[in-house]
Design a protein around this motif. Sequence first.
Motif, mmCIF file in Angstrom:
data_model
loop_
_atom_site.group_PDB
_atom_site.id
_atom_site.type_symbol
_atom_site.label_atom_id
_atom_site.label_comp_id
_atom_site.label_asym_id
_atom_site.label_seq_id
_atom_site.Cartn_x
_atom_site.Cartn_y
_atom_site.Cartn_z
ATOM 1 N N UNK A 27 0.870 -1.175 0.000
ATOM 2 C CA UNK A 27 0.000 0.000 0.000
ATOM 3 C C UNK A 27 0.903 1.221 0.000
ATOM 4 N N UNK A 28 0.600 2.164 -0.829
ATOM 5 C CA UNK A 28 1.490 3.318 -0.963
ATOM 6 C C UNK A 28 1.295 4.326 0.158
ATOM 7 N N UNK A 29 2.377 4.646 0.846
ATOM 8 C CA UNK A 29 2.426 5.739 1.808
ATOM 9 C C UNK A 29 3.631 6.612 1.467
ATOM 10 N N UNK A 30 3.466 7.910 1.569
ATOM 11 C CA UNK A 30 4.594 8.813 1.365
ATOM 12 C C UNK A 30 5.675 8.530 2.401
ATOM 13 N N UNK A 31 5.244 8.249 3.638
ATOM 14 C CA UNK A 31 6.171 7.831 4.693
ATOM 15 C C UNK A 31 6.165 6.297 4.702
ATOM 16 N N UNK A 32 7.227 5.631 4.208
ATOM 17 C CA UNK A 32 7.219 4.172 4.029
ATOM 18 C C UNK A 32 6.920 3.394 5.297
ATOM 19 N N UNK A 33 7.362 3.881 6.450
ATOM 20 C CA UNK A 33 7.171 3.135 7.687
ATOM 21 C C UNK A 33 5.708 3.004 8.081
ATOM 22 N N UNK A 34 4.854 3.854 7.506
ATOM 23 C CA UNK A 34 3.439 3.781 7.846
ATOM 24 C C UNK A 34 2.762 2.549 7.255
ATOM 25 N N UNK A 35 3.357 1.970 6.219
ATOM 26 C CA UNK A 35 2.762 0.764 5.629
ATOM 27 C C UNK A 35 2.724 -0.386 6.631
ATOM 28 N N UNK A 36 3.867 -0.794 7.224
ATOM 29 C CA UNK A 36 3.788 -1.886 8.208
ATOM 30 C C UNK A 36 2.981 -1.513 9.441
ATOM 31 N N UNK A 37 3.006 -0.223 9.841
ATOM 32 C CA UNK A 37 2.205 0.203 10.988
ATOM 33 C C UNK A 37 0.720 0.048 10.675
ATOM 34 N N UNK A 38 0.323 0.408 9.457
ATOM 35 C CA UNK A 38 -1.073 0.269 9.040
ATOM 36 C C UNK A 38 -1.486 -1.206 9.021
ATOM 37 N N UNK A 83 4.902 -4.829 25.154
ATOM 38 C CA UNK A 83 4.894 -5.911 24.178
ATOM 39 C C UNK A 83 4.193 -5.565 22.882
ATOM 40 N N UNK A 84 3.123 -4.747 22.979
ATOM 41 C CA UNK A 84 2.363 -4.396 21.781
ATOM 42 C C UNK A 84 2.961 -3.240 21.020
ATOM 43 N N UNK A 85 2.530 -2.013 21.303
ATOM 44 C CA UNK A 85 2.994 -0.849 20.522
ATOM 45 C C UNK A 85 4.509 -0.659 20.514
ATOM 46 N N UNK A 86 5.153 -0.703 21.696
ATOM 47 C CA UNK A 86 6.598 -0.458 21.741
ATOM 48 C C UNK A 86 7.375 -1.607 21.108
ATOM 49 N N UNK A 87 7.046 -2.841 21.502
ATOM 50 C CA UNK A 87 7.754 -4.001 20.960
ATOM 51 C C UNK A 87 7.555 -4.165 19.463
ATOM 52 N N UNK A 88 6.290 -4.101 19.027
ATOM 53 C CA UNK A 88 6.004 -4.303 17.607
ATOM 54 C C UNK A 88 6.524 -3.158 16.747
ATOM 55 N N UNK A 89 6.397 -1.908 17.229
ATOM 56 C CA UNK A 89 6.926 -0.779 16.459
ATOM 57 C C UNK A 89 8.445 -0.891 16.323
ATOM 58 N N UNK A 90 9.118 -1.287 17.394
ATOM 59 C CA UNK A 90 10.568 -1.479 17.334
ATOM 60 C C UNK A 90 10.915 -2.607 16.362
ATOM 61 N N UNK A 91 10.103 -3.665 16.367
ATOM 62 C CA UNK A 91 10.312 -4.795 15.464
ATOM 63 C C UNK A 91 10.186 -4.347 14.007
ATOM 64 N N UNK A 92 9.150 -3.560 13.730
ATOM 65 C CA UNK A 92 8.913 -3.064 12.372
ATOM 66 C C UNK A 92 10.030 -2.121 11.933
ATOM 67 N N UNK A 93 10.432 -1.205 12.842
ATOM 68 C CA UNK A 93 11.506 -0.268 12.516
ATOM 69 C C UNK A 93 12.828 -0.994 12.291
ATOM 70 N N UNK A 94 13.057 -2.061 13.039
ATOM 71 C CA UNK A 94 14.273 -2.845 12.849
ATOM 72 C C UNK A 94 14.289 -3.515 11.479
ATOM 73 N N UNK A 95 13.134 -4.033 11.054
ATOM 74 C CA UNK A 95 13.037 -4.633 9.722
ATOM 75 C C UNK A 95 13.355 -3.593 8.651
ATOM 76 N N UNK A 96 12.833 -2.378 8.868
ATOM 77 C CA UNK A 96 13.050 -1.308 7.897
ATOM 78 C C UNK A 96 14.529 -0.944 7.782
ATOM 79 N N UNK A 97 15.234 -0.879 8.916
ATOM 80 C CA UNK A 97 16.615 -0.396 8.910
ATOM 81 C C UNK A 97 17.655 -1.507 8.758
ATOM 82 N N UNK A 98 17.340 -2.717 9.246
ATOM 83 C CA UNK A 98 18.352 -3.777 9.230
ATOM 84 C C UNK A 98 17.939 -5.012 8.443
ATOM 85 N N UNK A 99 16.665 -5.088 8.018
ATOM 86 C CA UNK A 99 16.201 -6.248 7.270
ATOM 87 C C UNK A 99 15.608 -7.307 8.180
#
Length: 301
Positions: A27-38, A83-99
């Motif tokens: 799904x297209x987002x101007x801010x790419x990180x919003x896709x996994x958050x969505x 475990x939810x917002x902080x853990x999952x957001x960190x998990x998603x951001x890690x995927x974005x920056x480190x794969x």
Amino acid sequence: MLNALLSGIFWGADTSFMGYYFSMYSIYFVVPLLFPVFITLIHDMVSALLINISILVTGRFNSVIEDIKKAKSKYIWLGSLLGGPIGMCSFILSIEYAGPAITAIVSSIYPAVGLFFAYIFLKERRRPYQVIALFIAIAFIIALGFIDESHSNRSIIGIIFALVCACAWGSEAVLCSYGMKSGEISNLSAICIRQNLSMITYGMLLTLYFVFFHYGESIDFNSSLAYIGIAAIFGSTSYYCYYRALATIGVSRAMALNISYTAFSAIFSYLLFGIELTTNQMLIGFCIVVSGLVSAYDFEK
């Protein structure tokens, strides 16, 4: 022990559906990180709705409200936030920056974090062979992450996010286990708090974005999102089993079997989506499950 193992099996199914969606659709987002958050919002929203419906259908609404009012529920709220917002957001951001591979490897240390905190705060005592088996299982997960993966992108920021994720997930298990100790708060009430808090947090973040920083995204709610809905069904079942295991057999034993999801995810990906498994992957997956079982089972009882 069965609930802990089932939590790994169902989370493996959840992960395989989520992974397939991420690999096939976007799904297209101007801010790419919003896709996994969505996508995570959709996942946790479906999960929360399923849990809420089950509470209403089974007539547990009043008991859940009573549990939420109890003093110990604050530990569930804090654990859910970690475990939810902080853990999952960190998990998603890690995927974005480190794969995804590096993220899976680093975040897989969360049972060790939980084991340490459970020893310090809950006074859980594990036998030496159980601790060794847990670290062997983590080592096999790390080895599985390195098989046939490219690790050229080792972003320090991504690794930091993965470490935050591991600490958040490990802390969640300890806090929620303490909140459910002695049956004061039911596991159903705990998972209700977790999923609803997660849904509300993600919803607020995206609402704030669309109200104040909207850049013209066009979200197409097409049939491909059904994969996320199916994943949420498996995820809800996994969370229920995991929290029940935390309440009955303790943090370290529950986590030791929960991390088997890595192996089951590969199995479901092969069975459902035809993603090929190598012999090494199958052997390592088998070793992960066996090591988890050894770590969770007390042979001296």
